[in-house]
Design an enzyme around this catalytic site. Structure first.
Site, PDB file in Angstrom:
ATOM      1  N   GLY A  19       0.793  -1.351   0.042  1.00 26.55           N
ATOM      2  CA  GLY A  19       0.074   0.068   0.139  1.00 26.55           C
ATOM      3  C   GLY A  19       0.812   1.127  -0.071  1.00 26.55           C
ATOM      4  N   ASN A  20       0.274   2.378   0.522  1.00 22.79           N
ATOM      5  CA  ASN A  20       0.988   3.599   0.320  1.00 22.79           C
ATOM      6  C   ASN A  20       0.433   4.460   1.436  1.00 22.79           C
ATOM      7  OD1 ASN A  20      -1.096   5.406  -0.879  1.00 22.79           O
ATOM      8  ND2 ASN A  20      -0.867   4.018  -2.468  1.00 22.79           N
TER       9      ASN A  20
END
Ligand code: CTP
Length: 213
Positions: A19-20
């Site tokens: 993810g980020n």
């Protein structure tokens, strides 16, 4: 209006993901600004949704592919897309259906590109009737890179966010953006709370929409 928000999560196994740092705050602020302006908003989000509103529908998604499907479906009846989500660029080739066990040998992830949602819209039957606004998070040569994204993804507008500047960008409460079209810079918004930035973006978009007739 369709607004996307948050960072997609691409599963590694049943408990882990790629993810980020996107918080979804900018997408939620855009949804709020568009609701304030009287629009009907379909929010497609990989983050926590905003408070309920009679003109707001929320579709929660996890992965880039789920977001693509939801965006494509919502564009059947929308005239604007504000693509504020931070879509993960890569996903594990295979997601394990059980929790991977720790090993002393380390772990190599085999990552493959996700679908580029904005670029995929070239094939959407209603593309010509939708004002498509992309967002560019850049650290290096921001104006040049954002302009290249506008062209490469076939966008009407792009909102450039220099994420190397202090106090703005992913996870922050403030933002500062430059809105660009094919002819160059159309609006510069100095650092201010994300809702204020969102109001200015919403009014630039509605001006553009009005000019289209
Ligand atoms: N985007 C998308 N699908 C992807 C990746 C990005 O639709 N798989 C959209 C984002 O929502 C944003 C725009 O493309 O509106 C630009 O995203 P950004 O992350 O800045 O650009 P990338 O295309 O991912 O390029 P790079 O990471 O190399 O800067």
């Amino acid at each position: 209006m369709v607004v996307t928000a948050g960072g997609t999560r691409e599963p590694i196994d049943v408990v882990r993901f790629v993810g980020n740092r996107s918080s979804g705050k900018m997408g939620n602020a855009l949804a709020a600004a568009c609701l304030e302006a009287g629009a009907r908003v379909a929010l497609v989000t990989a983050a926590a949704p905003p408070p309920v509103h009679p003109r707001l529908t929320v579709t929660g998604v996890e992965t880039a592919e789920e977001m693509r499907r939801a965006v494509w479906a919502e564009l059947a009846s929308a005239d604007v897309l504000l693509m504020a989500a931070a879509v993960a660029d890569y996903r594990p080739r295979e997601a394990a259906t059980r929790k991977l066990k720790k090993s002393s040998e380390g772990l190599t992830l085999d990552l493959v590109p996700t679908v580029d949602i904005l670029a995929s819209l070239r094939d959407h039957p209603r593309r010509g009737r939708v004002l498509v606004v992309g967002f560019a998070a850049e650290t290096d040569d921001p104006l040049r890179n954002a302009t290249a994204k506008l062209r490469d993804k076939g966008l009407d507008l792009i909102v450039l966010n220099d994420v190397s500047a202090p106090g703005v960008g992913m996870g922050a409460d403030d933002n500062a953006v430059t809105v660009i079209d094919r002819d160059g810079v159309v609006l510069v918004v100095e650092r201010m709370p994300k809702l204020e930035v969102a109001r200015r973006i919403a009014s630039a978009v509605s001006e553009r929409l009005g000019a289209r007739g």
